[in-house]
Scaffold this motif. Sequence first.
Motif, PDB file in Angstrom:
ATOM      1  N   GLY A  47      24.055 -81.904 -19.364  1.00 45.98           N
ATOM      2  CA  GLY A  47      24.788 -82.981 -18.699  1.00 45.98           C
ATOM      3  C   GLY A  47      26.287 -82.774 -18.799  1.00 45.98           C
ATOM      4  N   LEU A  50      27.420 -80.223 -16.292  1.00 51.69           N
ATOM      5  CA  LEU A  50      27.463 -80.812 -14.950  1.00 51.69           C
ATOM      6  C   LEU A  50      28.687 -81.714 -14.813  1.00 51.69           C
ATOM      7  CD1 LEU A  50      23.679 -81.686 -14.689  1.00 51.69           C
ATOM      8  CD2 LEU A  50      24.906 -80.252 -13.047  1.00 51.69           C
ATOM      9  N   PHE A  51      28.931 -82.530 -15.848  1.00 52.45           N
ATOM     10  CA  PHE A  51      30.068 -83.448 -15.767  1.00 52.45           C
ATOM     11  C   PHE A  51      31.360 -82.673 -15.557  1.00 52.45           C
ATOM     12  CE2 PHE A  51      33.657 -85.832 -17.282  1.00 52.45           C
ATOM     13  CZ  PHE A  51      33.468 -87.071 -16.689  1.00 52.45           C
ATOM     14  N   CYS A  55      32.472 -83.806 -12.000  1.00 49.67           N
ATOM     15  CA  CYS A  55      32.998 -85.162 -12.121  1.00 49.67           C
ATOM     16  C   CYS A  55      34.418 -85.243 -12.658  1.00 49.67           C
ATOM     17  CB  CYS A  55      32.101 -86.012 -13.017  1.00 49.67           C
ATOM     18  SG  CYS A  55      30.339 -85.752 -12.758  1.00 49.67           S
ATOM     19  N   THR A 228      18.485 -83.091 -12.988  1.00 50.73           N
ATOM     20  CA  THR A 228      19.943 -82.924 -12.977  1.00 50.73           C
ATOM     21  C   THR A 228      20.625 -84.260 -13.260  1.00 50.73           C
ATOM     22  OG1 THR A 228      19.811 -81.105 -11.410  1.00 50.73           O
ATOM     23  CG2 THR A 228      21.883 -82.309 -11.468  1.00 50.73           C
ATOM     24  N   LEU A 232      22.906 -85.635 -16.545  1.00 50.77           N
ATOM     25  CA  LEU A 232      24.236 -86.232 -16.408  1.00 50.77           C
ATOM     26  C   LEU A 232      24.274 -87.620 -17.045  1.00 50.77           C
ATOM     27  CD1 LEU A 232      25.513 -85.545 -12.806  1.00 50.77           C
ATOM     28  CD2 LEU A 232      26.896 -85.512 -14.866  1.00 50.77           C
ATOM     29  N   THR A 233      23.222 -88.395 -16.798  1.00 52.44           N
ATOM     30  CA  THR A 233      23.161 -89.749 -17.344  1.00 52.44           C
ATOM     31  C   THR A 233      23.108 -89.714 -18.866  1.00 52.44           C
ATOM     32  OG1 THR A 233      21.950 -90.403 -15.362  1.00 52.44           O
ATOM     33  CG2 THR A 233      21.937 -91.954 -17.197  1.00 52.44           C
TER      34      THR A 233
END
Length: 277
Positions: A47, A50-51, A55, A228, A232-233
């Motif tokens: 996660g 991905l962040f 993000c 995915t 992230l969560t």
Amino acid sequence: MKNAMTKLGLSLAVALTSIAPAALANSGGGMPPANTRPDNIAQVQRGAKLFFNYCVGCHSLQFVRYSRLADDLGLSEDQVMQNLNFTGAKFGDTVVSSMPAADAAVWFGKAPPDLSLEGRSKGPDWVYNYLKSFYVDHSRPLGWNNVVFPGASMPNVLWEMQGSQHATFEPKQKKQEKCSGTPAEGCNNGVREVEVCAEGKTEIDGKCLVHLEVAAAGTQNAQQFDETVRDLTAFLQYAAEPAALQRQKLGAWVVLYLAFFTFLAWLLKKEYWKDVH
Ligand code: HEC
């Protein structure tokens, strides 16, 4: 004494069985649950990756330091600086988006909020469903809308993986509803005609959502994309409560400690009662 021992044993059993579900429970709210495992370091690490790829260009995590990430996620300074830090920040710095908030407010109509506490304020289920619910809407400035957060000014940054979703709507249905009031207030003979969405259907801009559908496939299938978004969560949940990881590790020691002292108490009891018959 025997009674007290039984009680102690019982409360220990209750403590043991209640720890695990409480630690993993997510908030409800009628949406499909996120089913994250924020105590699963591999999930939180994925996660994080991905962040920092998708993000941090817009969102900061003002309460999270890169050095803390290294400690908590079992990564070296080099791993963090090479794989997670793309903004030129120092190892001891907090995670700050490189986008100036004032520019962002002009570009998106709203500055992207800091996500440090998002995992707690909105809860994992909300975040998980929000990230899965973008759909193409040409009437919106950036071409995207969102079912969970209608009118959101964030674009679907994960669309390459998810593919682009299209939404099908149906008009609201007329329904008679009981009321009390005068005809001037729209209430005739105790009934009023209202327009509503069918049970369980979400209303967006005066229409009712029937379903979302991936119209152009992305690089991941539905199941992979769920994973995915779950990763992230889990990362955002961790970011909102980094101490949770330590607390869970500590919890195991507390349970062991209790078990050990129960054993000692039992030995002691045996010793005391040895001669009593
Ligand atoms: C291009 C900029 C941009 C990127 C990249 C971006 N966001 Fe956003 N995000 C926004 C904006 C702008 C908002 C504010 C939406 C609003 O309030 O209308 C927002 C809002 C959110 C919210 C809701 C916050 C709240 O409670 O109101 C969440 C959660 C979120 N983003 C998560 C993410 C995640 C996770 C990523 C990475 C996968 C991401 N965002 C990438 C611009 C971005």
